[in-house]
Motif scaffolding. Structure first.
Motif, PDB file in Angstrom:
ATOM      1  N   UNK A 116      18.772  -4.192 -63.421  1.00 16.17           N
ATOM      2  CA  UNK A 116      19.654  -4.741 -62.399  1.00 16.17           C
ATOM      3  C   UNK A 116      20.820  -5.495 -63.026  1.00 16.17           C
ATOM      4  N   UNK A 117      21.963  -5.454 -62.348  1.00 18.30           N
ATOM      5  CA  UNK A 117      23.097  -6.219 -62.812  1.00 18.30           C
ATOM      6  C   UNK A 117      22.962  -7.679 -62.400  1.00 18.30           C
ATOM      7  N   UNK A 118      23.905  -8.485 -62.850  1.00 17.87           N
ATOM      8  CA  UNK A 118      23.920  -9.889 -62.463  1.00 17.87           C
ATOM      9  C   UNK A 118      24.211 -10.007 -60.968  1.00 17.87           C
ATOM     10  N   UNK A 119      23.774 -11.102 -60.388  1.00 25.49           N
ATOM     11  CA  UNK A 119      23.977 -11.318 -58.956  1.00 25.49           C
ATOM     12  C   UNK A 119      24.569 -12.709 -58.717  1.00 25.49           C
ATOM     13  N   UNK A 120      25.150 -12.878 -57.540  1.00 27.31           N
ATOM     14  CA  UNK A 120      25.750 -14.149 -57.164  1.00 27.31           C
ATOM     15  C   UNK A 120      24.723 -14.962 -56.391  1.00 27.31           C
ATOM     16  N   UNK A 121      24.430 -16.153 -56.870  1.00 33.15           N
ATOM     17  CA  UNK A 121      23.505 -17.042 -56.155  1.00 33.15           C
ATOM     18  C   UNK A 121      24.181 -17.487 -54.863  1.00 33.15           C
ATOM     19  N   UNK A 122      23.536 -17.189 -53.745  1.00 32.18           N
ATOM     20  CA  UNK A 122      24.127 -17.506 -52.447  1.00 32.18           C
ATOM     21  C   UNK A 122      24.785 -16.319 -51.791  1.00 32.18           C
ATOM     22  N   UNK A 123      24.891 -15.195 -52.542  1.00 32.98           N
ATOM     23  CA  UNK A 123      25.466 -13.982 -51.968  1.00 32.98           C
ATOM     24  C   UNK A 123      26.859 -13.685 -52.488  1.00 32.98           C
ATOM     25  N   UNK A 124      27.177 -12.383 -52.605  1.00 34.02           N
ATOM     26  CA  UNK A 124      28.446 -11.954 -53.203  1.00 34.02           C
ATOM     27  C   UNK A 124      29.663 -12.364 -52.389  1.00 34.02           C
ATOM     28  N   UNK A 125      29.521 -12.475 -51.066  1.00 29.65           N
ATOM     29  CA  UNK A 125      30.661 -12.863 -50.233  1.00 29.65           C
ATOM     30  C   UNK A 125      31.154 -14.267 -50.570  1.00 29.65           C
ATOM     31  N   UNK A 126      30.308 -15.029 -51.248  1.00 29.22           N
ATOM     32  CA  UNK A 126      30.665 -16.402 -51.630  1.00 29.22           C
ATOM     33  C   UNK A 126      31.939 -16.428 -52.476  1.00 29.22           C
ATOM     34  N   UNK A 127      32.164 -15.386 -53.274  1.00 34.91           N
ATOM     35  CA  UNK A 127      33.383 -15.318 -54.092  1.00 34.91           C
ATOM     36  C   UNK A 127      34.611 -15.359 -53.189  1.00 34.91           C
ATOM     37  N   UNK A 128      34.603 -14.505 -52.161  1.00 36.13           N
ATOM     38  CA  UNK A 128      35.748 -14.434 -51.249  1.00 36.13           C
ATOM     39  C   UNK A 128      35.869 -15.688 -50.397  1.00 36.13           C
ATOM     40  N   UNK A 129      34.733 -16.232 -49.986  1.00 33.54           N
ATOM     41  CA  UNK A 129      34.768 -17.478 -49.206  1.00 33.54           C
ATOM     42  C   UNK A 129      35.441 -18.589 -50.005  1.00 33.54           C
TER      43      UNK A 129
END
Length: 364
Positions: A212-225
């Protein structure tokens, strides 16, 4: 008549591309307005909060080994990245109704099939190395490769049905399209740029298993937020028309709002371009390309469990599904970084999506 809002640049689309462009411009003292049709930012990065988990990524989720720009962006934004440890449990190959566990060696015992699989990856690596990264069309064999589909190429270089199925599976989950719908040149250019096909480490398993690749803690949409906190984003504003004039451009939304700018960046997917009226019209080559390059088809389902029973049985939760009659393409462990909310994510791609959508909810 609606009043006109003036700015330096209008960006259409508040996905990761549009917001990253807006962030870069704003940091260089350029006034930017981002127009987004939906009621949220993120585009294909879509995080929800189901009752069974603190968050779930229904859209894009993984950061691959070559996503250096996104990794750096996350650091600047203070967004936490989680890199799963190497897999120590068994992977699984599911085919013809049977599950085969394995670790360091893909479960192929027929020497002819094993040689065929090695040859596939060898041909893929050699051919992609001859493609120019910046100008893929400027290669001695580019014209022939662009008129050949990936399926035709697999039929040409693969000797066995098994390897054709495995190779086709890797292509499908990478592009969310069938091999017969993809140009060989595009496949080779992608391999040149990225260095891998998605999930190919299921087949070419390295000594340290990083599935698996790395993941964003809290969800990927957090980057855009995070980016949108400092950007002027106007939601629920689908763009209807873009008019280019001698010294400026006007953008009109379905709501009747009008924006005037020096430049416009259209950061939407190609199929969405045809929902916008351009004046003057787009160049014929670009317009035709937008019509002929569809979006891939993909479905992701996430199933939550009371406990990670697969771990207790010695499995990692990561499974490659190969076979003509199987709906699912890949299964991966989607448990949260802290071990909570045990879950398995199933990916359906290309024609499998069409098959699944024809089924009733109960059948699915």
């Amino acid at each position: 008549m609606s009043s006109v809002t003036k700015t330096d640049v209008v960006i259409v689309g508040a996905g990761l591309t549009g917001l990253t462009a807006a962030k870069t411009l704003a940091e260089n003292n350029v006034n930017v307005i981002v127009l987004e049709a939906k009621d949220r930012v993120g585009g294909r990065l879509y995080t929800v909060k189901p009752s069974s988990s603190p968050y779930a990524d229904l859209g894009g989720q993984y950061l691959g080994p070559f996503d250096n720009h996104t990794m750096e962006l996350c650091k600047k934004l203070g967004v936490e990245i989680y890199t799963p440890p190497p897999v120590t449990k068994h992977l699984a190959l599911y085919t013809k109704g049977s599950t085969t566990p394995y670790k360091h060696n893909f479960p192929i015992w027929n020497p002819i099939i094993k040689m065929d699989l090695i040859n596939f990856f060898r041909e893929l690596k050699l051919s992609s190395s001859r493609v120019s990264a910046n100008a893929p069309w400027d290669t001695s064999e580019s014209e022939r490769w662009d008129t050949m589909t990936v399926k035709q190429w697999l039929d040409e270089i693969c000797w066995t049905k098994t390897v054709k199925q495995i190779a086709a599976k890797l292509v499908k989950v990478t592009f969310c399209a069938e091999p017969e719908d993809i140009s060989l040149l595009y496949l080779l250019w992608f391999r040149k740029m990225i260095g891998i096909l998605f999930f190919d480490n299921f087949v070419c398993v390295p000594p340290t298993l990083e599935i698996e690749g790395a993941r964003i803690v809290g969800g990927a949409q957090k980057i855009c937020d995070k980016i949108s906190e400092n950007i002027n984003v106007i939601l629920k504003s689908p763009v209807q028309q873009i008019n280019y004039m001698q010294d400026s451009v006007t953008v009109t939304t379905d709501n009747g709002e009008v924006f005037e700018a020096e430049h416009v960046i259209c950061a939407v997917s190609l199929p969405m371009v045809h929902h916008i009226t351009f004046s003057p019209t787009l160049p014929s080559g670009l317009s035709e390309a937008a019509k002929r390059i569809p979006m891939g088809l993909s479905i992701k389902t996430i199933t939550y469990y009371h406990n990670a029973f697969w771990i207790d049985k010695g499995f990692s939760g990561n499974c490659l599904v190969v076979g003509e009659d199987e709906f699912v393409d890949v299964i991966v462990d989607d448990t949260k970084p802290d071990g909570s909310s045990p879950a398995l994510a199933c990916f359906f791609s290309a024609e499998n999506v069409t098959k699944v959508m024809k089924l009733s909810k109960i059948e699915r």
